[in-house]
Design a protein around this motif. Structure first.
Motif, PDB file in Angstrom:
ATOM      1  N   LEU A 162       3.995   0.712  -4.179  1.00  0.00           N
ATOM      2  CA  LEU A 162       3.002  -0.345  -3.981  1.00  0.00           C
ATOM      3  C   LEU A 162       2.870  -1.234  -5.216  1.00  0.00           C
ATOM      4  CD1 LEU A 162       0.220   1.567  -1.996  1.00  0.00           C
ATOM      5  CD2 LEU A 162       1.910  -0.070  -1.121  1.00  0.00           C
ATOM      6  N   GLN A 163       2.961  -0.650  -6.394  1.00  0.00           N
ATOM      7  CA  GLN A 163       2.905  -1.459  -7.612  1.00  0.00           C
ATOM      8  C   GLN A 163       4.082  -2.431  -7.671  1.00  0.00           C
ATOM      9  OE1 GLN A 163       2.765   1.557 -10.669  1.00  0.00           O
ATOM     10  NE2 GLN A 163       0.532   1.486 -10.820  1.00  0.00           N
ATOM     11  N   THR A 164       5.247  -1.972  -7.202  1.00  0.00           N
ATOM     12  CA  THR A 164       6.453  -2.799  -7.261  1.00  0.00           C
ATOM     13  C   THR A 164       6.406  -3.955  -6.274  1.00  0.00           C
ATOM     14  OG1 THR A 164       7.760  -0.865  -7.915  1.00  0.00           O
ATOM     15  CG2 THR A 164       8.973  -2.791  -7.123  1.00  0.00           C
ATOM     16  N   ILE A 165       5.979  -3.679  -5.047  1.00  0.00           N
ATOM     17  CA  ILE A 165       6.038  -4.736  -4.025  1.00  0.00           C
ATOM     18  C   ILE A 165       4.783  -5.610  -3.984  1.00  0.00           C
ATOM     19  CG2 ILE A 165       7.570  -3.340  -2.587  1.00  0.00           C
ATOM     20  CD1 ILE A 165       5.125  -3.112  -0.620  1.00  0.00           C
ATOM     21  N   MET A 166       3.630  -5.063  -4.366  1.00  0.00           N
ATOM     22  CA  MET A 166       2.386  -5.824  -4.222  1.00  0.00           C
ATOM     23  C   MET A 166       2.096  -6.718  -5.422  1.00  0.00           C
ATOM     24  SD  MET A 166       1.680  -5.040  -1.230  1.00  0.00           S
ATOM     25  CE  MET A 166       0.200  -6.045  -1.093  1.00  0.00           C
ATOM     26  N   ARG A 167       2.461  -6.264  -6.608  1.00  0.00           N
ATOM     27  CA  ARG A 167       2.265  -7.060  -7.834  1.00  0.00           C
ATOM     28  C   ARG A 167       0.834  -7.590  -7.950  1.00  0.00           C
ATOM     29  NH1 ARG A 167       6.946  -7.765 -10.381  1.00  0.00           N
ATOM     30  NH2 ARG A 167       8.886  -7.444  -9.228  1.00  0.00           N
ATOM     31  N   GLY A 168      -0.104  -6.696  -7.746  1.00  0.00           N
ATOM     32  CA  GLY A 168      -1.508  -7.052  -7.918  1.00  0.00           C
ATOM     33  C   GLY A 168      -2.185  -7.604  -6.681  1.00  0.00           C
ATOM     34  N   LYS A 169      -1.426  -7.892  -5.628  1.00  0.00           N
ATOM     35  CA  LYS A 169      -2.016  -8.412  -4.396  1.00  0.00           C
ATOM     36  C   LYS A 169      -2.683  -7.284  -3.608  1.00  0.00           C
ATOM     37  CE  LYS A 169      -0.456 -12.645  -4.947  1.00  0.00           C
ATOM     38  NZ  LYS A 169      -1.346 -13.816  -5.107  1.00  0.00           N
ATOM     39  N   LYS A 170      -3.671  -7.639  -2.807  1.00  0.00           N
ATOM     40  CA  LYS A 170      -4.434  -6.652  -2.051  1.00  0.00           C
ATOM     41  C   LYS A 170      -3.724  -6.276  -0.752  1.00  0.00           C
ATOM     42  CE  LYS A 170      -9.107  -5.753  -0.320  1.00  0.00           C
ATOM     43  NZ  LYS A 170     -10.482  -6.307  -0.145  1.00  0.00           N
ATOM     44  N   ILE A 171      -3.726  -4.977  -0.441  1.00  0.00           N
ATOM     45  CA  ILE A 171      -3.156  -4.493   0.817  1.00  0.00           C
ATOM     46  C   ILE A 171      -4.149  -4.773   1.943  1.00  0.00           C
ATOM     47  CG2 ILE A 171      -2.380  -2.451   2.085  1.00  0.00           C
ATOM     48  CD1 ILE A 171      -1.676  -1.219  -0.645  1.00  0.00           C
ATOM     49  N   LYS A 172      -3.661  -5.402   3.006  1.00  0.00           N
ATOM     50  CA  LYS A 172      -4.548  -5.754   4.111  1.00  0.00           C
ATOM     51  C   LYS A 172      -4.127  -5.126   5.440  1.00  0.00           C
ATOM     52  CE  LYS A 172      -6.132 -10.106   2.085  1.00  0.00           C
ATOM     53  NZ  LYS A 172      -6.317 -11.570   2.285  1.00  0.00           N
ATOM     54  N   VAL A 173      -2.965  -4.517   5.472  1.00  0.00           N
ATOM     55  CA  VAL A 173      -2.490  -3.909   6.706  1.00  0.00           C
ATOM     56  C   VAL A 173      -3.091  -2.514   6.867  1.00  0.00           C
ATOM     57  CG1 VAL A 173      -0.462  -2.792   5.696  1.00  0.00           C
ATOM     58  CG2 VAL A 173      -0.409  -3.516   8.093  1.00  0.00           C
ATOM     59  N   LYS A 174      -3.263  -2.086   8.099  1.00  0.00           N
ATOM     60  CA  LYS A 174      -3.750  -0.733   8.368  1.00  0.00           C
ATOM     61  C   LYS A 174      -2.605   0.252   8.151  1.00  0.00           C
ATOM     62  CE  LYS A 174      -5.997   2.146  11.876  1.00  0.00           C
ATOM     63  NZ  LYS A 174      -6.527   2.205  13.267  1.00  0.00           N
ATOM     64  N   ILE A 175      -2.874   1.305   7.386  1.00  0.00           N
ATOM     65  CA  ILE A 175      -1.827   2.258   7.030  1.00  0.00           C
ATOM     66  C   ILE A 175      -2.079   3.611   7.694  1.00  0.00           C
ATOM     67  CG2 ILE A 175      -0.789   3.564   5.127  1.00  0.00           C
ATOM     68  CD1 ILE A 175      -1.367   1.185   3.320  1.00  0.00           C
ATOM     69  N   LYS A 176      -1.022   4.151   8.300  1.00  0.00           N
ATOM     70  CA  LYS A 176      -1.066   5.529   8.791  1.00  0.00           C
ATOM     71  C   LYS A 176      -0.589   6.431   7.657  1.00  0.00           C
ATOM     72  CE  LYS A 176       0.105   4.312  13.578  1.00  0.00           C
ATOM     73  NZ  LYS A 176       1.104   4.515  14.670  1.00  0.00           N
ATOM     74  N   GLU A 177      -1.333   7.471   7.374  1.00  0.00           N
ATOM     75  CA  GLU A 177      -0.979   8.348   6.259  1.00  0.00           C
ATOM     76  C   GLU A 177      -0.459   9.693   6.737  1.00  0.00           C
ATOM     77  OE1 GLU A 177      -4.135   8.826   3.482  1.00  0.00           O
ATOM     78  OE2 GLU A 177      -3.826   6.861   2.574  1.00  0.00           O
ATOM     79  N   GLY A 178       0.641  10.116   6.129  1.00  0.00           N
ATOM     80  CA  GLY A 178       1.163  11.451   6.359  1.00  0.00           C
ATOM     81  C   GLY A 178       0.871  12.308   5.149  1.00  0.00           C
TER      82      GLY A 178
END
Length: 314
Positions: free
Chosen positions: A198-214
């Motif tokens: 997440l640090q690599t792809i988001m670069r400080g941007k906020k996650i807004k998608v719903k995530i399913k967690e395993g």
């Protein structure tokens, strides 16, 4: 002895414990440390004492073997941590216990003195280092982006991954497949791979998608195996499981060679984490790994070993 155990537990886990920089928020991570500490303390408290009448000659007993407790990354446990621990235990005639639970759990267990060493798939933060923790990078892992085997998509860019997690790209149709919502799956927050990804792809941007967690990367894989429209991540060593496939990122396929040459953009360091001045057994284990014996096993697990001098001396 029980009173002593309780006093030690209060010291390690006070009710109003000061915030540990970078401490996992999940209560289950704290429970892991408590359970592990209790198991170690109680095993010592209820160790059978020598019995016999006064003057009776007691049989000679072998001295107790030293013990090393290792915790941390789930993906690393089966691939190399457990096999390495067995080799090390045999070489030095000692007990080595390996627990998984995730990088965050392992780091906190070391901080709480419930484990001697953690294997983490992320580096420590500056706050964690200031709190007394130390990390030694021993290898690098490729974070594989995986989809269901029925998904024809072969490549995604970092920019596209960013848009998926910001919910800017919602359907596979925009990525060259059918008009179906993208199901985003990640391992739980104890995963070091998740944090680095997440640090690599988001670069400080906020996650807004719903995530399913395993529960761990294995849990994420299990969810993806049943979800043809899903996308997830795992260690490269796990990307061979049935009904899933790794895809290229920025046109580069994840494998040992692209990881070694640095062309694959999603990489995570594999670190050994200790606290303060480690005990002799821990220093031996770190020195033993960094001096070469682990190189073949790391490469077999699709990890690129990092050659470096011994961080600890025996």
């Amino acid at each position: 002895m029980m009173q002593t155990c309780q006093q030690m537990m209060k010291t390690l886990f006070p009710k109003k414990q000061q915030a540990f920089p970078g401490k996992p928020k999940s209560v289950s991570r704290i429970r892991f440390g408590r359970v592990l500490v209790w198991s170690l303390l109680l095993s010592a408290a209820f160790m059978p004492a020598s019995a016999g009448y006064a003057g009776q000659k007691q049989p000679q007993k072998k001295p107790a073997r030293s013990q090393l407790v290792v915790a941390g990354s789930v993906s690393c446990k089966t691939t190399f941590a457990a096999p390495l621990a067995r080799q090390f235990a045999k070489k030095y005639d000692m007990k080595v216990k390996v627990y998984s639970g995730g990088s965050e759990t392992g780091i906190f267990a070391v901080y709480a003195r419930a484990a001697d060493l953690a294997i983490s798939s992320r580096p420590l933060t500056e706050d964690e280092r200031k709190a007394g923790l130390q990390d030694t990078v021993i290898a690098y892992d490729a974070i594989a982006v995986i989809v269901h085997e029925n998904n024809p998509v072969q490549n995604l860019t970092l920019k596209q991954l960013n848009k998926i997690f910001r919910h800017k790209i919602k359907s596979w149709k925009k990525l060259g497949w059918k008009d179906a919502p993208i199901s985003v799956i990640l391992p739980d927050t104890s995963s070091g791979l998740r944090k680095v990804f997440l640090q690599t792809i988001m670069r400080g941007k906020k996650i807004k998608v719903k995530i399913k967690e395993g529960l761990s990367t294995y849990g994420a894989i299990a969810l993806l195996q049943k979800d043809s429209t899903g996308i997830a991540i795992c260690s490269l060593s796990q990307a061979h499981y049935a009904h899933i496939k790794p895809i290229a990122v920025n046109g580069v396929t994840p494998n040992f060679d692209t990881l070694a040459e640095g062309s694959y953009p999603l990489q995570a360091p594999i670190c050994l984490v200790t606290y303060g001045r480690p005990n002799l057994e821990t220093r031996r284990f770190v020195a033993w790994i960094t001096r070469g014996p682990a190189e073949k096993l790391l490469a077999k697990s699709f990890l690129v070993p990092r050659e470096q001098g011994a961080y600890f001396s025996e």
